[in-house]
Scaffold this motif. Structure first.
Motif, PDB file in Angstrom:
ATOM      1  N   UNK A 218      -5.884   0.083  -3.748  1.00 46.78           N
ATOM      2  CA  UNK A 218      -5.542  -0.050  -5.175  1.00 46.78           C
ATOM      3  C   UNK A 218      -6.621  -0.832  -5.922  1.00 46.78           C
ATOM      4  N   UNK A 219      -6.428  -1.025  -7.206  1.00 43.67           N
ATOM      5  CA  UNK A 219      -7.475  -1.604  -8.049  1.00 43.67           C
ATOM      6  C   UNK A 219      -7.756  -3.074  -7.762  1.00 43.67           C
ATOM      7  N   UNK A 220      -6.758  -3.841  -7.386  1.00 38.59           N
ATOM      8  CA  UNK A 220      -6.952  -5.295  -7.264  1.00 38.59           C
ATOM      9  C   UNK A 220      -7.024  -5.776  -5.820  1.00 38.59           C
ATOM     10  N   UNK A 221      -7.302  -4.894  -4.877  1.00 36.12           N
ATOM     11  CA  UNK A 221      -7.217  -5.280  -3.473  1.00 36.12           C
ATOM     12  C   UNK A 221      -8.299  -6.278  -3.073  1.00 36.12           C
ATOM     13  N   UNK A 222      -9.459  -6.248  -3.713  1.00 40.29           N
ATOM     14  CA  UNK A 222     -10.553  -7.139  -3.314  1.00 40.29           C
ATOM     15  C   UNK A 222     -10.219  -8.606  -3.576  1.00 40.29           C
ATOM     16  N   UNK A 223      -9.425  -8.861  -4.611  1.00 42.27           N
ATOM     17  CA  UNK A 223      -9.056 -10.245  -4.923  1.00 42.27           C
ATOM     18  C   UNK A 223      -8.163 -10.843  -3.850  1.00 42.27           C
ATOM     19  N   UNK A 224      -7.591 -10.009  -2.979  1.00 43.20           N
ATOM     20  CA  UNK A 224      -6.710 -10.496  -1.917  1.00 43.20           C
ATOM     21  C   UNK A 224      -7.469 -10.830  -0.629  1.00 43.20           C
ATOM     22  N   UNK A 225      -8.755 -10.529  -0.574  1.00 38.87           N
ATOM     23  CA  UNK A 225      -9.532 -10.834   0.630  1.00 38.87           C
ATOM     24  C   UNK A 225      -9.744 -12.332   0.762  1.00 38.87           C
ATOM     25  N   UNK A 226      -9.750 -12.805   1.992  1.00 36.32           N
ATOM     26  CA  UNK A 226      -9.918 -14.224   2.249  1.00 36.32           C
ATOM     27  C   UNK A 226     -11.352 -14.664   1.933  1.00 36.32           C
ATOM     28  N   UNK A 227     -11.491 -15.856   1.367  1.00 35.20           N
ATOM     29  CA  UNK A 227     -12.812 -16.390   1.042  1.00 35.20           C
ATOM     30  C   UNK A 227     -13.041 -17.746   1.717  1.00 35.20           C
TER      31      UNK A 227
END
Length: 337
Positions: A218-227
Motif C-alpha cells: 500500500x501507499x504508506x508501507x515504507x513509514x512502517x519499516x524499522x529505523x
C-alpha cells in the motif's frame, strides 16, 4: 515512467572520450553509481523481451519493481497482482529474496495477491479469485499462527495492568521493565524505547509465510519499516537505504510530476499581476494592451506589403514605443488636493 535512482549521464566519462559533460564538467571518468541492467538494451521482465513485444499477443500491463527498477509482466510475478488501484508499489521475486527481511513485514502490511484457479497462463487466460475469510482462517490454523497469537495475547494481559499500563502498552517487554518504565512520563518511555526497540525482530518472532513470489504494497508501507540502528545498518549493507525515504516512493514521484506540470502551465503575466497592488495591476494591464495594439498595427503593415520583418524593424518599433511612452509621461501633471 519511474527513472533510475542516482543515475548520471555517461557523457564526459570513458564511454565518450571526446564528449565533455556540460552539466558536470569535472565528472569522473567512470560513473560508479550507474547500474546497467537489461532495460538499457531494451529488454524487460524475467522473460527478457522488448516492450512493446511484437510477438506477444497476450494483453498484459507492465509493473515496475521499486527495488531493482526493472519492469515485469503481471503474469510473470509468481502471483496474480491485485487490482491496480489496490496497491501502490511492487517488489519482484528476486528482490524479495535479496531483501528477505521484507517477508516479515509482508505478513502485516502487504496487499494480498490474487490466486490462480488453474494453470491457463500459457493460453493467455488467468482467472482471479480472492481467498475467502474461511480459507484464510484455515491457513492460519494449519500454520499454527492463530495459536501463537492467542498465547502472546495472554502473556501481554499478564504483563500489563489496566490502570497503569499507558506508559508501556506499546512495548512487548517483561513485567519488571514495565514497572520500571511506569516511574517515568509516557513520552520519556517512548523516546527511550525507540533507540533500542526493533520492529523487525518483533515481527520475526512471530510465524509468517514466505513465498517465491512478488509482493504488493500500500501507499504508506515504507513509514512502517524499522529505523533502529541495526536495521539501518542492514539497509546499507543490502544497498536499499532508499526504502525508508518517503520522497522515493512512486506516489511522491507522481505528485512531483503533477506539480511540475502545473508550474509549466502557469502564466508568468498572471504571477506578476498577483504580486502587485491594485494601482500597479491597472497600470500594467494598460501598458500591455497599448503594446499589443501598437505592435499588431505595426506588423500588419509588413503583412499587407508582403515584406519580411527583420531584427532592425523590431528594434526600431520598441525604440519608438519607449519614446512615445516617455512623451506621454512628461505631459502628465499631478495635483495635490
Amino acid at each position: 515512467v519511474f527513472l533510475s535512482r542516482n543515475f548520471r549521464c555517461d557523457c564526459g566519462n570513458s564511454k565518450f572520450k571526446n564528449l565533455q559533460c556540460k552539466l558536470l564538467p569535472e565528472k569522473g571518468k567512470v560513473n560508479s553509481g550507474n547500474k546497467y541492467n537489461d532495460n538499457f538494451y531494451g529488454l524487460y521482465c524475467t522473460c527478457k523481451r522488448p516492450y512493446p513485444d511484437p510477438e506477444d499477443e497476450i494483453p498484459d500491463e507492465m509493473i515496475q519493481c521499486i527495488v531493482c527498477e526493472d519492469w515485469f509482466h503481471g503474469r510473470h510475478l509468481g502471483a496474480v497482482p491485485p487490482e491496480s488501484g489496490d496497491f501502490h508499489e511492487m517488489v519482484c521475486q528476486a528482490c524479495m529474496n535479496h531483501c528477505h527481511f521484507l517477508w516479515a513485514y509482508a505478513s502485516q502490511l502487504a496487499v494480498p495477491a490474487l490466486t490462480k484457479v488453474n494453470s491457463l497462463e500459457d493460453e493467455g487466460i488467468v482467472l482471479k479469485v480472492e481467498e475467502s475469510e474461511e480459507q484464510k482462517k484455515e491457513i492460519k490454523k494449519e500454520s499454527g499462527v492463530e495459536h501463537q497469537e492467542t498465547k502472546e495475547e495472554k502473556q501481554m494481559e499478564q504483563f500489563n495492568e489496566p490502570s497503569t499500563s499507558s506508559g508501556s502498552d506499546f512495548l512487548n517487554i517483561c513485567g519488571y521493565c514495565s514497572k520500571f518504565l511506569r516511574k517515568f512520563p509516557v513520552e520519556t518511555a517512548k523516546t527511550t524505547s525507540e533507540s533500542w526497540f526493533c520492529k523487525l525482530k518483533e515481527l520475526q518472532s512471530k510465524q509468517f509465510l514466505k513465498k517465491d513470489t512478488a509482493t504488493f504494497w500500500p501507499s504508506n508501507w515504507r513509514s512502517k519499516l524499522c529505523t533502529c540502528e541495526d536495521c539501518l545498518k542492514m539497509y546499507s549493507e543490502l544497498e536499499v537505504q532508499f526504502l525508508t525515504d518517503e520522497c522515493d516512493t512512486v506516489l511522491a514521484y507522481e505528485n512531483k510530476g503533477t506539480s511540475d506540470q502545473e508550474t509549466e502551465r502557469r502564466d508568468p503575466l498572471m504571477d506578476t499581476l498577483n504580486s502587485m497592488n491594485r494601482v500597479q495591476q491597472v497600470e500594467l494591464i494598460c501598458e500591455y494592451n497599448d503594446l499589443k495594439t501598437e505592435l499588431t498595427d505595426y506588423l500588419r503593415r509588413f503583412a499587407d506589403e508582403g515584406t519580411v520583418v527583420k531584427r532592425e524593424d523590431i528594434q526600431h518599433f520598441f525604440e519608438e514605443f519607449q519614446s512615445r511612452k516617455r512623451r506621454r509621461t512628461n505631459r502628465m501633471q499631478y495635483y495635490c488636493s
